[in-house]
Design a protein around this motif. Structure first.
Motif, PDB file in Angstrom:
ATOM      1  N   PRO A 248       0.827  -1.211   0.000  1.00  0.00           N
ATOM      2  CA  PRO A 248       0.000   0.000   0.000  1.00  0.00           C
ATOM      3  C   PRO A 248       0.867   1.270   0.000  1.00  0.00           C
ATOM      4  O   PRO A 248       0.767   2.120   0.890  1.00  0.00           O
ATOM      5  N   ASP A 249       1.726   1.400  -1.016  1.00  0.00           N
ATOM      6  CA  ASP A 249       2.707   2.485  -1.011  1.00  0.00           C
ATOM      7  C   ASP A 249       2.068   3.861  -1.039  1.00  0.00           C
ATOM      8  O   ASP A 249       2.595   4.808  -0.440  1.00  0.00           O
ATOM      9  N   ALA A 250       0.968   4.030  -1.754  1.00  0.00           N
ATOM     10  CA  ALA A 250       0.338   5.353  -1.812  1.00  0.00           C
ATOM     11  C   ALA A 250      -0.089   5.801  -0.420  1.00  0.00           C
ATOM     12  O   ALA A 250       0.147   6.945  -0.015  1.00  0.00           O
ATOM     13  N   ALA A 251      -0.709   4.889   0.327  1.00  0.00           N
ATOM     14  CA  ALA A 251      -1.127   5.228   1.695  1.00  0.00           C
ATOM     15  C   ALA A 251       0.083   5.503   2.586  1.00  0.00           C
ATOM     16  O   ALA A 251       0.065   6.409   3.420  1.00  0.00           O
ATOM     17  N   GLU A 252       1.138   4.732   2.391  1.00  0.00           N
ATOM     18  CA  GLU A 252       2.342   4.952   3.202  1.00  0.00           C
ATOM     19  C   GLU A 252       2.977   6.298   2.895  1.00  0.00           C
ATOM     20  O   GLU A 252       3.493   6.976   3.801  1.00  0.00           O
ATOM     21  N   LEU A 253       2.939   6.717   1.648  1.00  0.00           N
ATOM     22  CA  LEU A 253       3.503   8.016   1.291  1.00  0.00           C
ATOM     23  C   LEU A 253       2.656   9.156   1.838  1.00  0.00           C
ATOM     24  O   LEU A 253       3.193  10.185   2.270  1.00  0.00           O
ATOM     25  N   VAL A 254       1.344   8.988   1.849  1.00  0.00           N
ATOM     26  CA  VAL A 254       0.485   9.994   2.479  1.00  0.00           C
ATOM     27  C   VAL A 254       0.837  10.119   3.957  1.00  0.00           C
ATOM     28  O   VAL A 254       0.928  11.227   4.508  1.00  0.00           O
ATOM     29  N   ARG A 255       1.041   8.987   4.600  1.00  0.00           N
ATOM     30  CA  ARG A 255       1.439   9.004   6.013  1.00  0.00           C
ATOM     31  C   ARG A 255       2.781   9.715   6.175  1.00  0.00           C
ATOM     32  O   ARG A 255       2.976  10.494   7.117  1.00  0.00           O
ATOM     33  N   GLY A 256       3.713   9.475   5.256  1.00  0.00           N
ATOM     34  CA  GLY A 256       5.001  10.147   5.320  1.00  0.00           C
ATOM     35  C   GLY A 256       4.906  11.637   5.037  1.00  0.00           C
ATOM     36  O   GLY A 256       5.606  12.449   5.655  1.00  0.00           O
ATOM     37  N   HIS A 257       4.043  12.017   4.100  1.00  0.00           N
ATOM     38  CA  HIS A 257       3.885  13.435   3.776  1.00  0.00           C
ATOM     39  C   HIS A 257       3.430  14.234   4.988  1.00  0.00           C
ATOM     40  O   HIS A 257       3.788  15.413   5.127  1.00  0.00           O
ATOM     41  N   ALA A 258       2.624  13.623   5.850  1.00  0.00           N
ATOM     42  CA  ALA A 258       2.147  14.339   7.035  1.00  0.00           C
ATOM     43  C   ALA A 258       3.315  14.796   7.892  1.00  0.00           C
ATOM     44  O   ALA A 258       3.316  15.920   8.417  1.00  0.00           O
ATOM     45  N   GLY A 259       4.322  13.944   8.043  1.00  0.00           N
ATOM     46  CA  GLY A 259       5.492  14.332   8.820  1.00  0.00           C
ATOM     47  C   GLY A 259       6.236  15.495   8.188  1.00  0.00           C
ATOM     48  O   GLY A 259       6.707  16.404   8.883  1.00  0.00           O
ATOM     49  N   ARG A 260       6.319  15.491   6.870  1.00  0.00           N
ATOM     50  CA  ARG A 260       7.003  16.584   6.185  1.00  0.00           C
ATOM     51  C   ARG A 260       6.241  17.897   6.354  1.00  0.00           C
ATOM     52  O   ARG A 260       6.854  18.957   6.585  1.00  0.00           O
ATOM     53  N   ILE A 261       4.931  17.852   6.245  1.00  0.00           N
ATOM     54  CA  ILE A 261       4.136  19.077   6.383  1.00  0.00           C
ATOM     55  C   ILE A 261       4.242  19.624   7.799  1.00  0.00           C
ATOM     56  O   ILE A 261       4.346  20.845   8.009  1.00  0.00           O
ATOM     57  N   LEU A 262       4.221  18.740   8.795  1.00  0.00           N
ATOM     58  CA  LEU A 262       4.425  19.196  10.175  1.00  0.00           C
ATOM     59  C   LEU A 262       5.772  19.890  10.324  1.00  0.00           C
ATOM     60  O   LEU A 262       5.892  20.925  10.998  1.00  0.00           O
ATOM     61  N   GLY A 263       6.803  19.331   9.703  1.00  0.00           N
ATOM     62  CA  GLY A 263       8.123  19.937   9.769  1.00  0.00           C
ATOM     63  C   GLY A 263       8.168  21.298   9.104  1.00  0.00           C
ATOM     64  O   GLY A 263       8.827  22.233   9.592  1.00  0.00           O
ATOM     65  N   LEU A 264       7.477  21.454   7.979  1.00  0.00           N
ATOM     66  CA  LEU A 264       7.441  22.734   7.286  1.00  0.00           C
ATOM     67  C   LEU A 264       6.757  23.799   8.134  1.00  0.00           C
ATOM     68  O   LEU A 264       7.200  24.960   8.181  1.00  0.00           O
ATOM     69  N   MET A 265       5.677  23.431   8.811  1.00  0.00           N
ATOM     70  CA  MET A 265       5.004  24.370   9.701  1.00  0.00           C
ATOM     71  C   MET A 265       5.932  24.809  10.820  1.00  0.00           C
ATOM     72  O   MET A 265       6.075  26.007  11.110  1.00  0.00           O
ATOM     73  N   THR A 266       6.592  23.846  11.441  1.00  0.00           N
ATOM     74  CA  THR A 266       7.495  24.164  12.550  1.00  0.00           C
ATOM     75  C   THR A 266       8.656  25.025  12.076  1.00  0.00           C
ATOM     76  O   THR A 266       9.089  25.961  12.768  1.00  0.00           O
ATOM     77  N   GLY A 267       9.158  24.738  10.872  1.00  0.00           N
ATOM     78  CA  GLY A 267      10.278  25.501  10.347  1.00  0.00           C
ATOM     79  C   GLY A 267       9.949  26.969  10.156  1.00  0.00           C
ATOM     80  O   GLY A 267      10.745  27.852  10.516  1.00  0.00           O
ATOM     81  N   LEU A 268       8.781  27.273   9.582  1.00  0.00           N
ATOM     82  CA  LEU A 268       8.433  28.683   9.380  1.00  0.00           C
ATOM     83  C   LEU A 268       8.158  29.375  10.706  1.00  0.00           C
ATOM     84  O   LEU A 268       8.487  30.555  10.876  1.00  0.00           O
TER      85      LEU A 268
END
Length: 473
Positions: A298-318
């Motif tokens: 289920p790679d698409a679902a796993e990538l969505v799960r991974g994208h959430a971590g990246r978006i959280l990091g982008l919010m924290t970075g700004l």
């Protein structure tokens, strides 16, 4: 670059800065200062802001109407060029704003220099960026509305499908699959509300704040705000150019939405595993293994799960970038755009992927029902029966049913399969409990309280969501 005064005076960067500098920038300075590789995606918004500004300058008589008309015509032609051929990247022009101005000058000559009257790149950037964020929000809201409709349609189809409801990832009570899907529809609805709340709060126009102190020209800020679809001008020129709350609001809403998508993705990943076996992802939403031919990942679902971590990091970075900036503008704020651009692209892709999966996914209703039958999932129904039929306080009924569950486990049977004699032997008040409605279907059908899992409630909730979507503009 030649550092001689002659070459520096003619460089595009020096034309932007004016006569203060006699030497050109170092190569590394030019590289670190340039933002055109990423902020070029603001070109539509920069041109829209510039057209509105030119209209206002002409209408107020700050520049000649003939110059305003030439500027507007040139900007419109430039928009067609960029649409057809893309935006050229010249690091010497620093950013999209100077790129537009330089290209406009090539088209219409000296009149282009009048466009920057009564504005600064500070208020220009803030306006373009707000316009971009506003459009980004509108795109997400439309995508989430469509996703909610997909979930509501699937919920209607699965309104009576039995699924184990979990707490602590242990079978707790039977629920309906439709009810489970609509829980995510509710989450996404709140995400829409957060995006719209952010949009409403940010819909003020910074144009006219100039560098930080406003301008002495008799500008009409109400006019530019109206032309650009803002509710009103911003109230304080210092705040106008230094505020990035709207960017953080967007990232916070995006991060919360990504968390919800990640939770759904995690369930799809679990449900697609062989120990669960609740779902079958179709080929278009799965990948294989380079070594194990049997795998369906289920790679698409796993990538969505991974994208959430990246978006959280982008919010924290700004947030970290903005936390120590004094008023008003500082060049640190050039780093405000890439986090939003990346978060936007990741979130848009995640919404599309999850909506596609949920439209196409197959559910194994037999496997789900069998799982719901484990773990004595109707124990609470027996406790409720004792309250209704025997008049017991719930805590006492809870205790008695706990004893019955232990007896069922010792005998290796389900709670509903305990003989009447065994139940009565545990406690006389359990006499007749074998006639209690302990089937999975009876359990879910009984949960008719507002917001409950009963099929009738699921169909009502799905219909409301679909009607809301049809009523949306």
């Amino acid at each position: 670059m030649d550092d001689s005064p002659e070459s520096a005076a003619t460089s595009p960067m020096n034309r932007a800065w004016g006569g203060r500098f006699s030497g050109g920038p170092a190569a590394v300075m030019q590289a670190i200062n340039a933002s055109i590789p990423f902020d070029k995606r603001l070109w539509r918004h920069d041109i829209a802001g510039s057209i509105a500004h030119a209209r206002m300058l002409g209408a107020t008589g700050i520049i000649a109407m003939s110059d305003a008309e030439a500027i507007i015509e040139g900007l419109s032609a430039l928009a067609e060029e960029f649409e057809a051929h893309g935006v050229p990247e010249d690091p010497a022009l620093e950013d999209i704003h100077m790129t537009v101005e330089a290209k406009l000058a090539e088209r219409i000559g000296d009149a282009a220099g009048r466009l920057h009257t009564a504005r600064s790149r500070n208020d220009q950037v803030a306006t373009s960026f707000r316009l971009w964020v506003r459009d980004a929000i509108d795109g997400h809201v439309a995508a989430l509305d469509s996703f909610i409709a997909t979930l509501a349609r699937r919920a209607e189809d699965e309104a009576a499908t039995i699924l184990p409801g979990f707490t602590h990832l242990q079978v707790a009570q039977p629920v309906t699959l439709g009810h489970h899907l609509l829980a995510y529809a509710e989450m996404l609805g709140r995400d829409i509300d957060r995006f719209l709340d952010a949009r409403s709060r940010m819909n003020l126009c910074p144009l006219g704040a100039a560098a930080l102190a406003g301008t002495g020209f008799p500008i009409d800020r109400e006019m530019t705000a109206r032309l650009l679809g803002f509710d009103a001008p911003t109230a304080n020129s210092l705040d106008s150019v230094s505020d990035r709350d709207f960017a953080l609001d967007y990232l916070c809403a995006a991060a919360q939405c990504a968390l919800h998508l990640s939770r759904l993705a995690e369930e799809i990943i679990l449900w697609a595993s062989q120990p669960f076996g609740f779902v079958l992802l179709p080929d278009q939403w799965s990948t294989g293994s380079s070594i194990m031919p049997q795998k369906r990942n289920p790679d698409a679902a796993e990538l969505v799960r991974g994208h959430a971590g990246r978006i959280l990091g982008l919010m924290t970075g700004l947030m970290a970038t903005m936390k120590g900036l004094p008023l008003a503008y500082a060049k640190d704020m050039q780093d405000d755009k890439e986090p939003l651009f990346e978060a936007h692209d990741l979130l848009a892709l995640s919404i599309a992927a999850m909506a596609g999966m949920m439209a196409d996914i197959g559910f194994d209703r037999t496997r789900m029902r069998a799982a719901a039958a484990t773990g004595h999932a109707t124990a609470t129904d027996l406790a409720d029966w004792l309250v209704r039929e025997k008049g017991l306080p719930f805590r006492e009924a809870h205790h008695l049913v706990g004893r019955a569950v232990r007896a069922a486990e010792e005998r290796g049977v389900g709670l509903q399969d305990l003989p009447e004699a065994v139940l009565a032997g545990l406690d006389p008040r359990l006499s007749g409990a074998g006639r209690a409605p302990l089937s999975l279907e009876a359990s879910v059908a009984s949960r008719t309280s507002p917001g409950g899992t009963a099929p009738v409630r699921v169909r009502e909730a799905a219909a409301r969501l679909l009607a809301r979507g049809e009523a949306s503009p």
